[in-house]
Design a protein around this motif. Structure first.
Motif, PDB file in Angstrom:
ATOM      1  N   UNK A  28       6.827   4.607  13.539  1.00  0.00           N
ATOM      2  CA  UNK A  28       6.762   4.898  14.974  1.00  0.00           C
ATOM      3  C   UNK A  28       5.559   4.233  15.628  1.00  0.00           C
ATOM      4  N   UNK A  29       4.520   3.968  14.835  1.00  0.00           N
ATOM      5  CA  UNK A  29       3.310   3.303  15.342  1.00  0.00           C
ATOM      6  C   UNK A  29       3.282   1.817  14.977  1.00  0.00           C
ATOM      7  N   UNK A  30       4.435   1.306  14.526  1.00  0.00           N
ATOM      8  CA  UNK A  30       4.595  -0.128  14.224  1.00  0.00           C
ATOM      9  C   UNK A  30       3.701  -0.625  13.090  1.00  0.00           C
ATOM     10  N   UNK A  31       3.499   0.220  12.067  1.00  0.00           N
ATOM     11  CA  UNK A  31       2.786  -0.255  10.875  1.00  0.00           C
ATOM     12  C   UNK A  31       3.702  -1.213  10.115  1.00  0.00           C
ATOM     13  N   UNK A  32       3.133  -2.317   9.668  1.00  0.00           N
ATOM     14  CA  UNK A  32       3.948  -3.403   9.102  1.00  0.00           C
ATOM     15  C   UNK A  32       3.902  -3.490   7.583  1.00  0.00           C
ATOM     16  N   UNK A  33       2.852  -2.974   6.972  1.00  0.00           N
ATOM     17  CA  UNK A  33       2.665  -3.175   5.529  1.00  0.00           C
ATOM     18  C   UNK A  33       2.586  -1.818   4.822  1.00  0.00           C
ATOM     19  N   UNK A  34       3.748  -1.226   4.569  1.00  0.00           N
ATOM     20  CA  UNK A  34       3.817   0.074   3.912  1.00  0.00           C
ATOM     21  C   UNK A  34       4.147  -0.133   2.433  1.00  0.00           C
ATOM     22  N   UNK A  35       3.327   0.453   1.577  1.00  0.00           N
ATOM     23  CA  UNK A  35       3.492   0.327   0.126  1.00  0.00           C
ATOM     24  C   UNK A  35       3.873   1.704  -0.425  1.00  0.00           C
ATOM     25  N   UNK A  36       4.884   1.734  -1.300  1.00  0.00           N
ATOM     26  CA  UNK A  36       5.405   3.003  -1.817  1.00  0.00           C
ATOM     27  C   UNK A  36       5.075   3.166  -3.297  1.00  0.00           C
ATOM     28  N   UNK A  37       4.628   4.371  -3.662  1.00  0.00           N
ATOM     29  CA  UNK A  37       4.413   4.719  -5.065  1.00  0.00           C
ATOM     30  C   UNK A  37       5.035   6.088  -5.332  1.00  0.00           C
ATOM     31  N   UNK A  38       5.302   6.375  -6.603  1.00  0.00           N
ATOM     32  CA  UNK A  38       6.025   7.604  -6.946  1.00  0.00           C
ATOM     33  C   UNK A  38       5.153   8.846  -6.922  1.00  0.00           C
ATOM     34  N   UNK A  39       3.810   8.682  -7.009  1.00  0.00           N
ATOM     35  CA  UNK A  39       2.947   9.866  -7.013  1.00  0.00           C
ATOM     36  C   UNK A  39       1.547   9.516  -6.514  1.00  0.00           C
ATOM     37  N   UNK A  40       0.743  10.549  -6.288  1.00  0.00           N
ATOM     38  CA  UNK A  40      -0.611  10.357  -5.774  1.00  0.00           C
ATOM     39  C   UNK A  40      -1.521   9.658  -6.782  1.00  0.00           C
ATOM     40  N   UNK A  41      -1.313   9.923  -8.047  1.00  0.00           N
ATOM     41  CA  UNK A  41      -2.154   9.309  -9.071  1.00  0.00           C
ATOM     42  C   UNK A  41      -2.038   7.791  -9.032  1.00  0.00           C
ATOM     43  N   UNK A  42      -0.815   7.285  -8.909  1.00  0.00           N
ATOM     44  CA  UNK A  42      -0.622   5.833  -8.824  1.00  0.00           C
ATOM     45  C   UNK A  42      -1.191   5.266  -7.526  1.00  0.00           C
ATOM     46  N   UNK A  43      -1.059   6.014  -6.435  1.00  0.00           N
ATOM     47  CA  UNK A  43      -1.639   5.569  -5.162  1.00  0.00           C
ATOM     48  C   UNK A  43      -3.163   5.467  -5.254  1.00  0.00           C
ATOM     49  N   UNK A  44      -3.787   6.449  -5.884  1.00  0.00           N
ATOM     50  CA  UNK A  44      -5.248   6.433  -6.018  1.00  0.00           C
ATOM     51  C   UNK A  44      -5.723   5.292  -6.916  1.00  0.00           C
ATOM     52  N   UNK A  45      -4.964   5.002  -7.952  1.00  0.00           N
ATOM     53  CA  UNK A  45      -5.301   3.867  -8.815  1.00  0.00           C
ATOM     54  C   UNK A  45      -5.225   2.560  -8.035  1.00  0.00           C
ATOM     55  N   UNK A  46      -4.156   2.392  -7.258  1.00  0.00           N
ATOM     56  CA  UNK A  46      -3.996   1.178  -6.462  1.00  0.00           C
ATOM     57  C   UNK A  46      -5.116   1.024  -5.446  1.00  0.00           C
ATOM     58  N   UNK A  47      -5.487   2.130  -4.801  1.00  0.00           N
ATOM     59  CA  UNK A  47      -6.573   2.078  -3.816  1.00  0.00           C
ATOM     60  C   UNK A  47      -7.893   1.731  -4.481  1.00  0.00           C
ATOM     61  N   UNK A  48      -8.167   2.305  -5.631  1.00  0.00           N
ATOM     62  CA  UNK A  48      -9.421   2.040  -6.349  1.00  0.00           C
ATOM     63  C   UNK A  48      -9.517   0.590  -6.815  1.00  0.00           C
ATOM     64  N   UNK A  49      -8.364  -0.009  -7.144  1.00  0.00           N
ATOM     65  CA  UNK A  49      -8.333  -1.388  -7.635  1.00  0.00           C
ATOM     66  C   UNK A  49      -8.166  -2.416  -6.511  1.00  0.00           C
ATOM     67  N   UNK A  50      -8.035  -1.956  -5.278  1.00  0.00           N
ATOM     68  CA  UNK A  50      -7.893  -2.876  -4.152  1.00  0.00           C
ATOM     69  C   UNK A  50      -6.473  -3.345  -3.898  1.00  0.00           C
TER      70      UNK A  50
END
Length: 250
Positions: A151-173
């Protein structure tokens, strides 16, 4: 003669061959969920969390053991929509979902927040919606938050199956920020062995009421039984005791 035939047919419908009245079988709810601290998560394969303890206490009120299975969140949503007697949680009550589920018990209201890592290229604390729009934003697959971003026109949405994987991705850049419920992600950071000081929070974008919900096919007697059990726990103070235990962020 027609009246006699109709009466005979009615009798056949009401009674079994043994002469016993047929009873309606009420299928018990089968709870399905994914890990969403502080509502539900696994610690050494043992369920923990506010929603889990609440379900366990309600089950005890009804003389049952909780029937609970973990799945990826996107599958949980699919099972709840298409199944007959599934219970799912913590489900955000949104206009799009309103007529697709039964809403049994309220859990909590949450704000949705952007989280960044302190080593990131851009400070999430100072980032505007316009700046965030160009970033790689991670969310949980199956989450209703996708609509908020679109709704806010975000263009680069990345999907992961759980929070643990999201936190790993964020920590690794691998992503620039996570968009999630504030209590869920802050709890996940601590529960999954990350350091809270390594992360920063940005602006809030939306909020929602979370529920214990169920499939539309859940029998009304089963629905009522769970609601009565919850009301009993509200009156005896159990609900407030559990909230005080898990919702220090509130």
């Amino acid at each position: 003669m027609k009246k006699i035939i109709c009466l005979f047919a009615t009798c056949l419908a009401l009674f079994s061959p043994t002469g016993q009245a047929q009873t309606v079988v009420v299928e018990p709810i089968r709870w399905v969920t994914a890990e969403f601290p502080p509502f539900i998560w696994l610690q050494k394969d043992v369920p923990q969390g506010y929603a889990y303890e609440l379900i366990a206490a309600m089950s005890s009120q009804m003389g049952r053991q909780p029937d609970l299975t973990f799945y990826p969140w996107s599958r949980v949503i699919k099972m709840g929509r298409e199944g007959k007697s599934y219970g799912l949680f913590p489900l955000a009550r949104t206009p799009e979902r309103e007529t697709s589920f039964k809403w049994l018990v309220p859990l909590s209201k949450v704000n949705y927040t952007f989280f960044g890592h302190r080593t990131g290229k851009i400070s999430i604390e100072k980032a505007s919606v316009e700046q965030l729009r160009g970033m790689r934003i991670g969310i949980m697959r199956g989450s209703s938050l996708e609509r908020n971003l679109q709704a806010k026109n975000f263009r680069h949405i990345v999907y992961e199956k759980n929070y643990q994987d999201l936190l790993k991705m964020l920590s690794l850049g691998g992503i620039d920020a996570i968009y999630a419920g504030y209590p869920m992600l802050t709890s996940a950071i601590e529960e999954y062995g990350f350091r809270l000081d390594d992360f920063q929070t940005g602006i809030n974008l939306g909020s929602a009421d979370l529920y214990l919900a169920s499939s539309l096919g859940l029998h009304e007697k089963e629905e009522k039984a769970w609601k009565i059990a919850y009301e009993t726990l509200q009156k005896d103070g159990t609900v407030m005791k559990l909230k005080n235990k898990y919702f220090s962020w509130d």
